[in-house]
Design a protein around this motif. Structure first.
Motif, PDB file in Angstrom:
ATOM      1  N   LEU A   1     -78.489  97.669  79.179  1.00  0.00           N
ATOM      2  CA  LEU A   1     -80.030  97.625  78.337  1.00  0.00           C
ATOM      3  C   LEU A   1     -80.455  96.137  78.667  1.00  0.00           C
ATOM      4  O   LEU A   1     -81.793  96.206  78.667  1.00  0.00           O
TER       5      LEU A   1
ATOM      6  N   TYR B   1     -85.307 106.993  78.858  1.00  0.00           N
ATOM      7  CA  TYR B   1     -85.361 105.617  78.399  1.00  0.00           C
ATOM      8  C   TYR B   1     -86.718 105.164  78.254  1.00  0.00           C
ATOM      9  O   TYR B   1     -87.163 104.271  77.320  1.00  0.00           O
TER      10      TYR B   1
ATOM     11  N   LEU C   1     -80.155  99.345  71.834  1.00  0.00           N
ATOM     12  CA  LEU C   1     -81.347  99.367  72.213  1.00  0.00           C
ATOM     13  C   LEU C   1     -82.468  98.474  71.774  1.00  0.00           C
ATOM     14  O   LEU C   1     -83.167  97.628  72.411  1.00  0.00           O
TER      15      LEU C   1
ATOM     16  N   SER D   1     -81.888  94.872  72.363  1.00  0.00           N
ATOM     17  CA  SER D   1     -82.134  94.378  73.533  1.00  0.00           C
ATOM     18  C   SER D   1     -83.678  93.986  73.725  1.00  0.00           C
ATOM     19  O   SER D   1     -84.026  93.072  74.483  1.00  0.00           O
TER      20      SER D   1
END
Length: 311
Positions: A299, A180, A244, A247
Motif C-alpha cells: 500500500l 484499487y 489503506l 497509507s
C-alpha cells in the motif's frame, strides 16, 4: 531466441502489465481482442493483434498461452443474462483456444489461465487455518461454479500435451485498473468503509506479483494445476480498509451493514462479505519470491504513485 506469448484478455488490467513486461524483456506478443484497432493503440505496434484465433495459421509458432479473457465479475447484478455473459466470455474464448491448439503443427508447452479465489466460495463454516490449493469448492455458489468451469476448460489442454497452471487470483492492487483506484480515492477523501462485520478474509496481491506469478508459472516446469495467487500476509477486510486509509494518513470510520449490501447486490455481495484465509502454498513451494509479501509495503508503494485527491 525470444519467446512468443499468445495472450487473451491482453487489454485488461493484468494483461496490459504482462504485455509491457514481456516486451521489455525482449519477448514477442500475439494478442486476442474483440476490438483489434483499439487494442493496437493501447498495446503498441510491437504487438501482433488478432480479432479471431482462426486468423492464425497452423504453422504459427507460439511458446506459451496466457488466458486472461473474461467480463469483469464485480459489476452489474448477477441476473440470468449477466451470469450467462460471465460464463460465455470465458468459456467461448477457451473453446476457441482449444480449437487453435488442436490444429497447430507445433503446440506451445504451457497454458496459464486466470481463475480466481472465488473458487473457494463462501463456506458455511470458516476454516480453522488458511487454505492451500487443496481447499474445496462450494458447488451451487455461482462464483465457485464459475471458477471451477474456468479451470475445467483450461485443464482440457493437458490432453493435448500442455502443462496447465490455473492462477486463483485474489484482489489485485495496482494503478490504472482493478479495485484499487476507486478504493484509494475513497480512502483519501476519508470515505473508506468497513463492509459488514469486516472480519471476512481479504486475499490481495500487488499487480507486480500478479504479473510475476504468471511469468513464474510459465518458466517453472514443475508447477502445474491450481496456484493461489495471493500474498502471504493474511488480513481481514477491516484490517485492509484501515491500512489503506493509513497509507494516506487517514482513518476509516465508516461502516456499511451487510444487509444493505445484500439488498442492493444480491448474491454478488458475497464477493465483498465472504472470504476465507488463503495461503500461496504452491507458489512458495515452487520457489516464487513475492516482491510485496506484506500489505503495508504494498500500500505504501501504491500510495506513492497515486494521483492527488481532487480539491
Amino acid at each position: 531466441m525470444s519467446s512468443t506469448l499468445l495472450i487473451t484478455g491482453a487489454t485488461g488490467f493484468i494483461g496490459r502489465a504482462l504485455v509491457a513486461r514481456h516486451l521489455r524483456e525482449g519477448g514477442q506478443v500475439i494478442a486476442l481482442s474483440r476490438d483489434a484497432a483499439r487494442a493496437q493503440q493501447l498495446l503498441g505496434q510491437q504487438v501482433r493483434m488478432l480479432s479471431r484465433l482462426d486468423d492464425l495459421p497452423d504453422s504459427a509458432r507460439i511458446d506459451a498461452c496466457v488466458h486472461l479473457a473474461g467480463a469483469r465479475v464485480l459489476g452489474p447484478p448477477w441476473s440470468a443474462a449477466r451470469r450467462a455473459l460471465l460464463v460465455q466470455s470465458r468459456h467461448g474464448v477457451a473453446m476457441a483456444l482449444q480449437a487453435l491448439l488442436k490444429r497447430l503443427h507445433e503446440r506451445p508447452k504451457v497454458l496459464v489461465a486466470a481463475s480466481a479465489i472465488g473458487y473457494y466460495g463462501n463456506p458455511a463454516l470458516a476454516p480453522a487455518a488458511a487454505l492451500d490449493e487443496r481447499g474445496p469448492p462450494q458447488p451451487g455458489q455461482f462464483q465457485s461454479d464459475l471458477c471451477a468451469g474456468i479451470e475445467r476448460d483450461a485443464l482440457a489442454a493437458e490432453g493435448l500435451g500442455l502443462r496447465v497452471v490455473c492462477l486463483r487470483l485474489g484482489v489485485v492492487l495496482g494503478q490504472g485498473g482493478g479495485a484499487y483506484p476507486a478504493q484509494a480515492l475513497a480512502a483519501r477523501l476519508g470515505l473508506g468503509a468497513v463492509l459488514g462485520s469486516g472480519q471476512q478474509a481479504l486475499a490481495w496481491l500487488h499487480l507486480d506479483d500478479a504479473v510475476g506469478l504468471v511469468q513464474h508459472a510459465l518458466a517453472t516446469p514443475a508447477l502445474r494445476g491450481p496456484v493461489n495467487a495471493v500474498a502471504p500476509e493474511v488480513c481481514s477486510q477491516a484490517e485492509f480498509t484501515r491500512a489503506l486509509a493509513a497509507s494516506f494518513g487517514r482513518r476509516a470510520w465508516l461502516r456499511v451493514p451487510a444487509a444493505a449490501l445484500r439488498l442492493s447486490m444480491g448474491e454478488m455481495s458475497e464477493l465483498l462479505l465472504g472470504g476465507v484465509p488463503l495461503a500461496p502454498a504452491a507458489a512458495l513451494q515452487s520457489g516464487y519470491r513475492f516482491r510485496y509479501p506484506q500489505l503495508e509495503g504494498a500500500l505504501a508503494a501504491l500510495a506513492a504513485g497515486a494521483e492527488p485527491a481532487p480539491g
